[in-house]
Design a protein around this motif. Structure first.
Motif, short mmCIF file in Angstrom:
data_model
loop_
_atom_site.label_atom_id
_atom_site.label_comp_id
_atom_site.label_asym_id
_atom_site.label_seq_id
_atom_site.Cartn_x
_atom_site.Cartn_y
_atom_site.Cartn_z
N ASP B 145 -9.89 -52.92 43.24
CA ASP B 145 -11.23 -52.52 43.65
C ASP B 145 -12.29 -53.48 43.10
N LEU B 146 -12.15 -53.83 41.82
CA LEU B 146 -13.12 -54.74 41.21
C LEU B 146 -13.10 -56.11 41.89
N LEU B 147 -11.91 -56.58 42.25
CA LEU B 147 -11.80 -57.92 42.85
C LEU B 147 -12.51 -57.99 44.20
N VAL B 148 -12.50 -56.89 44.95
CA VAL B 148 -13.19 -56.92 46.24
C VAL B 148 -14.58 -56.31 46.15
N GLY B 149 -15.06 -56.07 44.92
CA GLY B 149 -16.46 -55.70 44.76
C GLY B 149 -16.77 -54.22 44.90
N ARG B 150 -15.81 -53.36 44.64
CA ARG B 150 -16.06 -51.92 44.70
C ARG B 150 -15.98 -51.33 43.31
N THR B 151 -16.75 -50.24 43.06
CA THR B 151 -16.49 -49.44 41.87
C THR B 151 -15.12 -48.80 42.04
N PRO B 152 -14.26 -48.86 41.00
CA PRO B 152 -12.91 -48.30 41.14
C PRO B 152 -12.93 -46.88 41.71
N GLY B 153 -12.14 -46.67 42.76
CA GLY B 153 -12.12 -45.38 43.44
C GLY B 153 -11.80 -44.22 42.52
N ILE B 154 -10.98 -44.45 41.50
CA ILE B 154 -10.60 -43.35 40.62
C ILE B 154 -11.78 -42.79 39.85
N LEU B 155 -12.89 -43.54 39.76
CA LEU B 155 -14.04 -43.07 38.99
C LEU B 155 -15.00 -42.24 39.82
N VAL B 156 -14.92 -42.33 41.13
CA VAL B 156 -15.96 -41.72 41.94
C VAL B 156 -15.52 -40.64 42.91
N GLU B 157 -14.29 -40.63 43.36
CA GLU B 157 -14.12 -39.91 44.61
C GLU B 157 -12.88 -39.06 44.75
N ASP B 158 -11.96 -39.12 43.82
CA ASP B 158 -10.66 -38.63 44.23
C ASP B 158 -10.00 -37.82 43.13
#
Lengths: 210, 210, 210
Positions: B145-158
């Protein structure tokens, strides 16, 4: 990245130092372009030049050479100072110019060889040798990209990490076939540099998958 | 992540390999969706599958298994190749489909168990066991996620890392109470997988704090 | 970061714990501001407080203290709980308020000293001592920034890491001149804290290069 005992300082170490200088210069210029403060500019130069080797040293489970030796650090600081001087005096140099790109290609090639040597000496697999060569050559730049909020350039746009992988493949094949270390190093540096020079000259890019 | 001596290859290793395949496939598909070049797609698949275990190995101060063993790497490369084949042939598969999500849940559960085992054997605290289980199961995806410029999904949504934490908690409790390792592993894998399957089926999400 | 044998718990450890509490609180509040879920908020608090020390321990090639000791972890979890409580009850506290900034400055100073101690004891160079002091004091916050998609604040905007570097320089100079460890630590903590307090009071910023 220095101190390889089987080669005079004037050869392999010189390539490494030229690479450190180019990496530090390009990283610091990038920091100035992104409006970082002076500490940020210095950190970006240091990370670009030393980050790949430090990551590699973490992987092979040893204290990073960059934190115990001093010669490399002085070269890196020189690169940062040159960048600051250039920016303060109305910089005439672009990170795309050959004056940066050619020393950068030297650094990529020498760093790939250093990574391959360390991985081989640590008993890693062929995959481990490729990973360490690629990380040593390109990891610093990738961390720099992440710090300023970009997807690492090596993943999207360029024929760059591929050169390190090709050189490291040659190193691994030669060493596995029994060739002595200097032969493997020369092949790695030569192949990586020629490929990178061709990529710059002819604007090579890797294709996308879709 | 292989080579655990107390269990036949056909059981725990098979779960791990299925997970590596699913993680590599999902990572490479993600790379293609983000218009990375072929090297970027391969790197994203490799990082998603192996990044968590490598991070864990760094924390417990040993050379990453992925850089010395070869079986895992071959499974990962197979996953990348499947992804490239699918994309090139007008992909019919989404990373949200059950064909990816179920093997991914298997991987999450098996990786959490592997992380808990390694942390326990390294003498870490309960907190260390939880951190290693979570990182082994979710660290690769977070780096992706970090490499493609996203906040890691595990921190926000799931409801994802939570499954690894629940499984690792069961592992730690059972082992601290004197249960043998296979019991702890079975509980960890079972609890993590069932929770993740329920989260997929009923679309569970963690609440936010505000 | 605890267990330094030459000083009573009531002094240096207390500074460290106050810092851990402030870092965890600020990190968790930041997570809530970024709409992370409860796990994300907890992870951001933990990473902010422990990430710098863990990175330092990786560099000096030892298993992170945070994964084996428990006192630090409990302090960090307390900081996270305070943040969650504040947010749920209509938070009255800003991360820019002195109630957060002063304990944060204490943490920065104590962490810088811890990093300098560990680096010195590991035989690193002067550069290594500076890197470890800066990473211990600011690395957690930098990782937090990256996780939520920001360029690390220490690179762009503030007079923050500079305080850690100044303190570590004093530590290194004193220790190299033969001063005993407590003297070096006191100088490091004192200089870093006073500089940081002045920077907060007078809104100091580092200049940019251009």
């Amino acid at each position: 990245m220095t101190g390889v005992p089987w080669m005079p300082v004037s050869a392999f170490d010189a390539l490494n130092w030229l690479g450190l200088l180019a990496f530090a210069l390009a990283g610091a210029l990038d920091g100035a372009d992104n409006d970082l403060d002076v500490l940020g500019v210095a950190v970006l130069g240091v990370v670009t030049a030393l980050g790949g080797g430090i990551t590699r040293d973490l992987l092979v489970d040893r204290t990073p050479v960059a934190l115990t030796a001093t010669a490399d650090v002085l070269v890196v600081l020189a690169g940062v100072l040159v960048a600051v001087f250039l920016v303060r005096n109305g910089r005439r140099i672009s990170t795309d110019s050959l004056a940066v790109q050619i020393p950068d290609a030297v650094g990529l090639s020498a760093f790939a060889a250093t990574g391959a040597i360390v991985a081989w000496d640590s008993g890693l697999s062929a995959f481990g040798v490729l990973v360490c060569a690629m990380l040593t050559g390109t990891g610093g730049g990738a961390i720099r990209d992440l710090l300023v909020g970009r997807t690492p350039g090596i993943l999207v746009e360029d024929f760059y990490a591929t050169c390190a992988l090709a050189g490291a493949t040659a190193f691994w094949l030669l060493r596995s076939a029994g060739a002595p270390r200097p032969t493997g190093v020369a092949a790695c540096v030569g192949i990586a540099f020629v490929l990178r020079a061709l990529a710059i000259r002819y604007d090579w890019h890797l294709p996308t998958v879709g």
